[in-house]
Design an enzyme around this catalytic site. Structure first.
Site, mmCIF file in Angstrom:
data_model
loop_
_atom_site.group_PDB
_atom_site.id
_atom_site.type_symbol
_atom_site.label_atom_id
_atom_site.label_comp_id
_atom_site.label_asym_id
_atom_site.label_seq_id
_atom_site.Cartn_x
_atom_site.Cartn_y
_atom_site.Cartn_z
ATOM 1 N N GLU A 261 -9.206 133.589 -16.248
ATOM 2 C CA GLU A 261 -8.536 134.520 -15.336
ATOM 3 C C GLU A 261 -9.143 134.270 -13.966
ATOM 4 O O GLU A 261 -10.244 134.744 -13.663
ATOM 5 C CB GLU A 261 -8.757 135.967 -15.812
ATOM 6 C CG GLU A 261 -7.712 136.930 -15.288
ATOM 7 C CD GLU A 261 -7.885 137.228 -13.810
ATOM 8 O OE1 GLU A 261 -7.074 136.701 -13.006
ATOM 9 O OE2 GLU A 261 -8.806 137.947 -13.459
ATOM 10 N N CYS A 295 -8.811 140.205 -7.666
ATOM 11 C CA CYS A 295 -7.984 139.018 -7.892
ATOM 12 C C CYS A 295 -6.513 139.370 -7.740
ATOM 13 O O CYS A 295 -5.688 138.485 -7.478
ATOM 14 C CB CYS A 295 -8.271 138.404 -9.249
ATOM 15 S SG CYS A 295 -8.106 139.533 -10.635
#
Length: 507
Positions: A261, A295
């Protein structure tokens, strides 16, 4: 810091948890400091290679025991961990804020994510379903089972110093696996506290072996060693694309599994039919929440030319009123950047944007009304051409690049025209536009939202993205399958031996 005092850890240098005990590291040492004011929080010593080897051996031994414990019993342990987190939530959230710089409301939200994933995993412990398929052979049954995979390595980032570990660890544990956690060097004490809270439940659980949950502090060399180790079949890594590429290549060289990720370069599209007040509120949180250090933070804003002036006026007004300051104080919405390197990266990005013809509002260092020693900034709004090279990269800072477009196809092409593919949004009250955005010809991101921002995913859905974001999926939905191996079984309950595909093979 009160929570650390309550954990019983002797000192921050005795911060790794290996084989059921706290250990003083013999490897590299560094100082942890608060981004709020730069004040030191404690000296931390990482593990050396021999200590890490002990952790892996303990995890392997734990796997041989834990995989045989019934999954609902494993779920009971996770339920108890969730209860410990509920009790520790205020203090753990405060420590997360002190060490990462996110506002206290976000610290509380992060710990709530840990509690939520515990609840999810408890239910999952009775739902690790396989399939039964019709066999083409009479008297045969064809089925598949999911079995525990083995020790799982977790590498987490500073911006979510405890939640991302829990997304992985709670699912891995109910699936029958031990977990070795290497947190960011920038937020080690939050990890120490979270591990100590979890160990309150583990130590009181008769079926839990000592190496079930371990904390392995260290610099990037520990992460590299984890990626190289054949005894760790899965490494889950959250962080930069550069880090993810290094980890995945190392793990792939031994034919292990990676769950990645990585970076996001997230965009929102605002159509003429959008509720602009709602859009402005969503954009504000997505762009400046966590000081732009998620993110899923919104990096790019694509606004239809018919509503560009109206929306920009709302955003300018909001940007001027953002309360910036000590994240522990009520009313603050934006705390500091994590460190000087993050501030310098923001300055470089704004300089590059200016060189590309970008019109910059905000983005200055803030010194008044904030604690000395921290890196506080005014979030930036930058009008820029979609072709600017700076838009191809993610800068972990509160910079929102905005540009205009004429039709939805153009907007989708701009949104998708970057290497990353994590999160995306469209603001529209037109059902056709929303469905187009969610269709195979729409957003190419792992997260595609309608009338909400790019940040703020719930744990019920699988979290992750495509392209340079890594393709991994953590947290909810069927992400549990990452932590298991699949076995396809054929059972012959007849007295005959027919072969598949009608093959005849007789003497």
């Amino acid at each position: 810091m009160e929570l650390l005092r309550q954990t019983g850890v002797e000192s921050s240098s005795h911060a790794s948890f290996v084989d059921g005990r706290w250990h003083a590291g013999r490897g590299s040492a560094w100082s942890s400091a608060s981004p709020i004011d730069g004040q030191p929080l404690g000296e931390v010593a990482g593990l050396d290679p021999s200590q890490f080897s002990v952790a892996v051996e303990s995890a392997t031994a734990a796997f041989h025991e834990w995989r045989l414990v019934p999954a609902p019993v494993r779920g009971e342990l996770v339920r108890r961990i969730g209860d410990e987190l509920r009790a520790a939530k205020p203090l753990l959230a405060e420590l997360v804020t002190i060490e990462s710089g996110k506002i206290l409301q976000e610290g509380l939200g992060e710990v709530q994510e840990m509690i939520d994933i515990c609840d999810f995993a408890v239910g999952l412990s009775r739902q690790l379903y396989g399939l039964t398929m019709p066999s083409e052979r009479a008297g045969h049954r064809l089925m598949e089972q999911w079995h525990p995979l083995g020790p799982v390595g977790v590498i987490s980032a500073f911006n979510f110093p405890v939640a991302v570990w829990s997304w992985n660890a709670m699912l891995a544990v109910v699936c029958g696996n031990p977990v070795l956690w290497k947190p960011s060097e920038k937020t080690p004490l939050s990890a120490v506290a979270a591990m100590a809270v979890a160990q309150r439940a583990v130590s009181a659980f008769d079926s839990a072996p000592p190496g079930l949950l371990q904390l392995v502090l260290g610099d990037r060399s520990i992460g590299q060693t984890m990626a190289e180790n054949h005894a760790i079949p899965l490494v889950s890594a959250t962080g930069s694309t550069a880090m993810g590429k290094s980890v995945s290549q190392t793990v792939a060289a031994r034919l292990g599994r990676s769950l990645l990720e990585l970076g996001g370069n997230n965009a929102a599209i605002v159509m003429p039919s959008a509720d602009l007040d709602l859009a402005a509120r969503a954009i504000l949180f997505s762009a400046v929440g966590t000081c732009g250090q998620r993110c899923t933070s919104m990096r790019r804003l694509l606004v239809h030319e018919d509503v560009s002036d109206s929306l920009l006026a709302k955003l300018r007004a909001a940007w001027q009123r953002i309360p910036i300051g000590n994240p522990l104080e009520a009313g603050t919405l934006v705390g500091p950047l994590i460190d000087r390197a993050a501030f310098e990266a923001m300055e470089r990005a704004l300089d590059e944007a200016a060189d590309s013809g970008g019109e910059i509002e905000g983005g200055r260092r803030k010194t008044d009304g904030v604690p000395a020693g921290g890196h506080y900034v005014q979030p930036a709004l930058v009008r820029i051409d979609p072709a600017a090279a700076v838009l191809q990269r993610e800068t972990f800072a509160p910079i929102l690049y905005w540009m205009t477009f004429r039709d939805l196809d153009e907007a989708i092409a701009i949104q998708n025209g970057v290497p990353q593919g994590l999160s995306s949004s469209i603001f529209t009250l037109n059902a056709r536009e929303a469905e187009r955005f969610l269709s195979p010809a729409g957003s190419d991101c792992g997260l595609a939202n309608v009338n909400i921002g790019t940040s703020g995913a719930e744990i019920g859905g699988a979290f992750g993205g495509e392209k340079e974001t890594g393709g991994g999926r953590e947290s909810g939905s069927d992400a549990w399958r990452n932590y298991m191996r699949r076995a396809t079984n054929t059972i012959n309950y007849s007295a005959h031996l027919p072969l598949a595909q009608g093959i005849r093979f007789e003497l």
